[in-house]
Design an enzyme around this catalytic site. Structure first.
Site, PDB file in Angstrom:
ATOM      1  N   THR A 163      -2.032   5.890   4.590  1.00 50.62           N
ATOM      2  CA  THR A 163      -1.092   6.969   4.936  1.00 50.62           C
ATOM      3  C   THR A 163      -1.866   8.190   5.420  1.00 50.62           C
ATOM      4  OG1 THR A 163       0.447   8.576   3.981  1.00 50.62           O
ATOM      5  CG2 THR A 163      -1.113   7.602   2.467  1.00 50.62           C
ATOM      6  N   ASP A 164      -1.216   9.006   6.248  1.00 50.26           N
ATOM      7  CA  ASP A 164      -1.878  10.251   6.677  1.00 50.26           C
ATOM      8  C   ASP A 164      -1.998  11.233   5.515  1.00 50.26           C
ATOM      9  OD1 ASP A 164       0.814  10.960   6.451  1.00 50.26           O
ATOM     10  OD2 ASP A 164       0.828  12.166   8.273  1.00 50.26           O
ATOM     11  N   GLU A 165      -1.279  10.949   4.404  1.00 52.12           N
ATOM     12  CA  GLU A 165      -1.327  11.879   3.266  1.00 52.12           C
ATOM     13  C   GLU A 165      -2.694  11.908   2.590  1.00 52.12           C
ATOM     14  OE1 GLU A 165       2.015  12.348   0.752  1.00 52.12           O
ATOM     15  OE2 GLU A 165       3.363  11.422   2.193  1.00 52.12           O
ATOM     16  N   TYR A 169      -0.076   9.751  -5.557  1.00 52.97           N
ATOM     17  CA  TYR A 169       0.168   8.693  -4.564  1.00 52.97           C
ATOM     18  C   TYR A 169      -0.943   8.686  -3.519  1.00 52.97           C
ATOM     19  CZ  TYR A 169       1.998   6.840  -0.126  1.00 52.97           C
ATOM     20  OH  TYR A 169       2.136   6.171   1.060  1.00 52.97           O
ATOM     21  N   LYS A 206      -3.983   5.946  -2.642  1.00 54.42           N
ATOM     22  CA  LYS A 206      -4.163   5.365  -1.295  1.00 54.42           C
ATOM     23  C   LYS A 206      -5.591   5.634  -0.814  1.00 54.42           C
ATOM     24  CE  LYS A 206      -1.214   3.704   0.849  1.00 54.42           C
ATOM     25  NZ  LYS A 206      -0.626   2.322   0.777  1.00 54.42           N
TER      26      LYS A 206
HETATM   27  N1  NAD Z   1       7.355   5.008   4.075  1.00 56.17           N
HETATM   28  C1  NAD Z   1       6.538   5.822   4.706  1.00 56.17           C
HETATM   29  O1  NAD Z   1       6.942   6.860   5.259  1.00 56.17           O
HETATM   30  C2  NAD Z   1       5.063   5.510   4.773  1.00 56.17           C
HETATM   31  C3  NAD Z   1       4.220   6.320   5.550  1.00 56.17           C
HETATM   32  C4  NAD Z   1       2.867   6.011   5.641  1.00 56.17           C
HETATM   33  C5  NAD Z   1       2.360   4.907   4.973  1.00 56.17           C
HETATM   34  N2  NAD Z   1       3.192   4.150   4.197  1.00 56.17           N
HETATM   35  C6  NAD Z   1       2.599   2.971   3.530  1.00 56.17           C
HETATM   36  O2  NAD Z   1       3.217   1.839   4.114  1.00 56.17           O
HETATM   37  C7  NAD Z   1       3.318   0.782   3.146  1.00 56.17           C
HETATM   38  C8  NAD Z   1       4.769   0.310   3.071  1.00 56.17           C
HETATM   39  O3  NAD Z   1       5.595   1.434   2.761  1.00 56.17           O
HETATM   40  P1  NAD Z   1       7.161   1.250   2.534  1.00 56.17           P
HETATM   41  O4  NAD Z   1       7.797   2.558   2.791  1.00 56.17           O
HETATM   42  O5  NAD Z   1       7.635   0.028   3.219  1.00 56.17           O
HETATM   43  O6  NAD Z   1       7.166   0.989   0.950  1.00 56.17           O
HETATM   44  P2  NAD Z   1       8.324   0.363   0.058  1.00 56.17           P
HETATM   45  O7  NAD Z   1       8.217   1.094  -1.254  1.00 56.17           O
HETATM   46  O8  NAD Z   1       9.623   0.352   0.768  1.00 56.17           O
HETATM   47  O9  NAD Z   1       7.887  -1.162  -0.124  1.00 56.17           O
HETATM   48  C9  NAD Z   1       6.776  -1.541  -0.905  1.00 56.17           C
HETATM   49  C10 NAD Z   1       6.835  -3.036  -1.100  1.00 56.17           C
HETATM   50  O10 NAD Z   1       5.673  -3.438  -1.849  1.00 56.17           O
HETATM   51  C11 NAD Z   1       6.091  -4.346  -2.882  1.00 56.17           C
HETATM   52  N3  NAD Z   1       5.131  -4.239  -3.992  1.00 56.17           N
HETATM   53  C12 NAD Z   1       4.899  -3.157  -4.779  1.00 56.17           C
HETATM   54  N4  NAD Z   1       3.956  -3.442  -5.694  1.00 56.17           N
HETATM   55  C13 NAD Z   1       3.576  -4.732  -5.475  1.00 56.17           C
HETATM   56  C14 NAD Z   1       2.623  -5.601  -6.075  1.00 56.17           C
HETATM   57  N5  NAD Z   1       1.876  -5.189  -7.119  1.00 56.17           N
HETATM   58  N6  NAD Z   1       2.467  -6.851  -5.585  1.00 56.17           N
HETATM   59  C15 NAD Z   1       3.226  -7.274  -4.532  1.00 56.17           C
HETATM   60  N7  NAD Z   1       4.155  -6.494  -3.929  1.00 56.17           N
HETATM   61  C16 NAD Z   1       4.322  -5.238  -4.392  1.00 56.17           C
HETATM   62  C17 NAD Z   1       7.496  -3.873  -3.255  1.00 56.17           C
HETATM   63  O11 NAD Z   1       8.235  -4.889  -3.913  1.00 56.17           O
HETATM   64  C18 NAD Z   1       8.051  -3.510  -1.890  1.00 56.17           C
HETATM   65  O12 NAD Z   1       8.640  -4.628  -1.253  1.00 56.17           O
HETATM   66  C19 NAD Z   1       2.796   1.372   1.845  1.00 56.17           C
HETATM   67  O13 NAD Z   1       1.453   0.981   1.703  1.00 56.17           O
HETATM   68  C20 NAD Z   1       2.886   2.872   2.053  1.00 56.17           C
HETATM   69  O14 NAD Z   1       1.932   3.571   1.285  1.00 56.17           O
HETATM   70  C21 NAD Z   1       4.528   4.415   4.088  1.00 56.17           C
END
Ligand code: NAD
Length: 266
Positions: free
Chosen positions: A146-148, A170, A174
């Site tokens: 993430t950019d965070e 968080y 990351k």
């Molecule tokens: N949503 C955003 O705006 C955003 C921005 C930048 C980066 N990200 C990164 O992108 C990725 C996906 O984000 P998202 O918004 O789809 O998240 P989300 O919370 O919607 O989905 C996360 C998924 O990971 C699964 N999960 C969690 N722990 C697990 C484990 N121990 N083993 C297997 N599966 C597991 C969950 O069941 C879920 O399906 C993450 O790594 C997040 O940090 C998200």
């Protein structure tokens, strides 16, 4: 003292694009918001791809996000935890590429209790990187960060060379996993690519996140919860654009590098 053996592998650094068709690809966290969209993108684009989707189905995972794939035998769902090294090792033996999305992803929850964040993002990523070592048929490992991890700034844009300075548990978890992934690229020659997208929005996002939370509260005539004076600025990236960028990095990225993904839409 006995020298440490790293089993450094030879990584193919040729300029040729990596190809996904005919390959079996592991997606972790593929029932979540971004992972499920990304699976659709790969299946739409590559008719002969096979997807193994490893997901623990936490509160954020939802198989309904993939309901339309019920009869698509290119998609295989495995209910499991990335923190289980045996699980990862078993799957890695039969895939040629990995997109690692699984994470605890909500900043507010990490402030209340960071334990699951450290276990999933740091320990879980370590378990996957361990499985990756010594398996030359796994051609790439995309770590979704993430950019965070950069923290905050008053103006301008973050560059990949900026210092890591996370300001929430968080983002810290990351950042820790990013460092493990980078270290494996240096020490073991692991074919790691790191992507750092900004805030995603789009259909099927869990309603705790900013845009679905605000829109549903507004529709219900409820008040909107703001941090501070509500002057924080964020870049907003459509989830499908993010998927296209991640796929591009996987095809053409240089191993060991990190790639920021933004929409220039603050
Ligand atoms: N949503 C955003 O705006 C955003 C921005 C930048 C980066 N990200 C990164 O992108 C990725 C996906 O984000 P998202 O918004 O789809 O998240 P989300 O919370 O919607 O989905 C996360 C998924 O990971 C699964 N999960 C969690 N722990 C697990 C484990 N121990 N083993 C297997 N599966 C597991 C969950 O069941 C879920 O399906 C993450 O790594 C997040 O940090 C998200």
């Amino acid at each position: 003292m006995t020298p440490v053996k790293t089993n450094k592998r030879k990584v193919n650094r040729s300029a040729a694009e990596r190809k996904f068709n005919e390959k079996t690809i592991l997606i972790t966290g593929g029932t979540g918001f971004i992972g499920s969209k990304f699976i659709h993108l790969l299946l739409d684009r590559y008719p002969n791809i096979r997807i193994v989707n490893l997901d623990k189905l936490t509160y954020a995972g939802n198989l309904d996000n993939l309901a339309d794939l019920a009869c698509d035998n290119r998609h295989e769902f495995i209910h499991g935890d990335i923190r289980d090294p045996k699980m990862a090792a078993g799957i890695f033996g039969r895939v040629q590429g990995v997109f690692h999305f699984a994470a605890e992803s909500h900043v507010d929850r990490s402030i209340v209790d960071a334990g699951e964040f450290v276990l999933t993002d740091v320990f879980g990523t370590w378990a996957l990187l361990e499985a990756l070592r010594g398996l030359p048929q796994v051609e790439f490992f995309v770590r979704v960060s993430t950019d965070e991890v950069y923290g905050s700034r008053d103006e301008g844009f973050f560059k990949e060379t900026d210092p890591i300075n996370p300001s929430s548990p968080y983002a810290a978890s990351k950042a820790g996993a990013d460092r493990l992934a980078s270290a494996d690229a240096v020490t073991c020659g692991s074919p790691v690519l790191i992507v750092r997208p900004s805030n995603n929005y789009g259909p099927f996002q869990y309603p705790e996140k900013f845009i679905p939370l605000f829109t549903t509260k507004a529709m219900e005539g409820k008040s909107l919860p703001l941090y501070g004076k509500g002057r924080n600025v964020r870049d907003w990236l459509f989830v499908e654009d993010n998927g296209r960028a991640i796929e591009l990095v996987a095809r053409k990225g240089v191993f060991g590098e990190a790639y920021n993904i933004g929409a220039n839409d603050e």
